[in-house]
Enzyme design. Structure first.
Site, PDB file in Angstrom:
ATOM      1  N   TYR A 135      36.734  15.538   6.035  1.00 42.19           N
ATOM      2  CA  TYR A 135      36.071  16.280   4.957  1.00 42.19           C
ATOM      3  C   TYR A 135      36.556  15.841   3.582  1.00 42.19           C
ATOM      4  CZ  TYR A 135      33.469  19.047   8.212  1.00 42.19           C
ATOM      5  OH  TYR A 135      32.568  19.415   9.198  1.00 42.19           O
ATOM      6  N   ARG A 155      34.296  13.063   2.854  1.00 38.49           N
ATOM      7  CA  ARG A 155      32.986  13.574   2.463  1.00 38.49           C
ATOM      8  C   ARG A 155      33.012  14.129   1.040  1.00 38.49           C
ATOM      9  NH1 ARG A 155      29.386  16.941   5.991  1.00 38.49           N
ATOM     10  NH2 ARG A 155      27.853  15.676   4.871  1.00 38.49           N
ATOM     11  N   ASP A 208      26.896  19.426   0.198  1.00 36.38           N
ATOM     12  CA  ASP A 208      27.235  18.826  -1.096  1.00 36.38           C
ATOM     13  C   ASP A 208      26.749  19.736  -2.223  1.00 36.38           C
ATOM     14  OD1 ASP A 208      24.416  18.049  -1.921  1.00 36.38           O
ATOM     15  OD2 ASP A 208      24.580  16.866  -0.093  1.00 36.38           O
ATOM     16  N   HIS A 240      25.246  26.407   5.539  1.00 38.08           N
ATOM     17  CA  HIS A 240      26.282  25.768   6.346  1.00 38.08           C
ATOM     18  C   HIS A 240      27.592  25.599   5.581  1.00 38.08           C
ATOM     19  CE1 HIS A 240      22.959  23.913   9.101  1.00 38.08           C
ATOM     20  NE2 HIS A 240      23.227  25.169   9.394  1.00 38.08           N
ATOM     21  N   GLY A 262      13.101  17.176   4.093  1.00 36.52           N
ATOM     22  CA  GLY A 262      14.129  16.260   4.583  1.00 36.52           C
ATOM     23  C   GLY A 262      15.017  16.780   5.685  1.00 36.52           C
ATOM     24  N   SER A 321      15.715  17.277  10.005  1.00 31.73           N
ATOM     25  CA  SER A 321      15.388  16.645  11.292  1.00 31.73           C
ATOM     26  C   SER A 321      14.560  17.566  12.175  1.00 31.73           C
ATOM     27  CB  SER A 321      16.677  16.270  12.032  1.00 31.73           C
ATOM     28  OG  SER A 321      17.406  17.444  12.370  1.00 31.73           O
ATOM     29  N   GLU A 354       9.945  10.754   7.371  1.00 27.92           N
ATOM     30  CA  GLU A 354       9.743  10.678   8.817  1.00 27.92           C
ATOM     31  C   GLU A 354       9.375  12.050   9.358  1.00 27.92           C
ATOM     32  OE1 GLU A 354      13.367   9.237  10.422  1.00 27.92           O
ATOM     33  OE2 GLU A 354      13.195   7.249   9.494  1.00 27.92           O
TER      34      GLU A 354
END
Length: 238
Positions: A58, A61, A96, A111, A179, A181, A207
């Site tokens: 972390y 990150r 972030d 989260h 954005g 999944s 996607e």
């Protein structure tokens, strides 16, 4: 996407919007997260087994996030929020701070966030951007002396303020997902809740998400292209 004067917009963002600022997505190729298996760095069991590795990860990150810059999609969401006021709600799966640095005022990090830490003893949370990369540097709580962990919701833990999220989703007339999944729950289930409540649903991303069939409208393009155009349209229509 047309917004009427009475509409309430619930926005859910995922790793894709941060990826457009150069940050690695949570699930890389081969099921690795920057070279680490999820089980090694993002579960309560990982923390129990090896807090040094977890903090090293972390810390990396944090360093990566500090080096990244908000992109046009972050700025566009901030502009939409400014226009809509309290009819706009932004919930992000990202840890972030690019939304905040992009100008968003009210952001819920379901989260957790990279730049806060939490005491395991007294449960106090505090702002923290330090890097902890060896056993000697691991932080202890200044109040009670207990071990301090990243203020991150790991796999197997409950996201932050689900009651507040559910309340805002119930009030919304449009759900905009950007954005993601579509595979990480409970966030991936928001679109199904919206469908049950007849809330219009829109997806933006380069996607298709795993839950693509659940959306009323799917815009397969980068958020940095689609969201600025959406912001300009809202400004023109107002």
């Amino acid at each position: 996407m047309h917004l009427a004067a009475h509409d309430r917009l619930f926005v859910l963002t995922g790793a894709g919007i941060s990826a457009e600022s150069g940050l690695a997505t949570f699930r890389g190729s081969g099921g690795l997260w920057n070279g680490h298996r999820v089980e090694e760095v993002a579960t309560p069991e990982a923390w129990e087994a090896n807090p040094v590795l977890v903090w090293r990860f972390y810390s990396m990150r944090r360093r990566d996030a500090l080096a990244a810059q908000p992109n046009a999609a972050h700025s566009a969401l901030a502009a939409i929020e400014q226009k809509m006021g309290d009819r706009f709600y932004l919930c992000t799966q990202n840890v972030d701070d690019l939304h905040e640095r992009g100008g968003s005022q009210r952001v819920h990090h379901m989260h957790g966030t990279l730049f806060q830490s939490r005491c395991e003893g007294c449960d106090a949370t505090f702002a923290d951007s330090a890097l902890y990369e060896d056993a000697a540097s691991l932080p202890k709580c200044k109040d009670c002396g207990a071990q301090v962990r990243p203020h991150i919701v790991w796999f197997g833990e409950v996201p932050l303020d689900m009651e507040g999220i559910e309340r805002e989703l119930e009030r919304a007339t449009i759900l905009l997902v950007v954005g993601t999944s579509g595979s990480v729950y409970p966030a991936a289930g928001f679109v199904h809740v919206a469908n049950q409540r007849r809330i219009r649903t829109v997806y933006i991303g380069p996607e298709e998400p795993h839950n693509v069939d659940a959306f009323d409208e799917v815009i397969l393009t980068a958020a940095t292209e689609a969201l600025p155009e959406m912001s300009r349209k809202i400004e023109r229509d107002s």
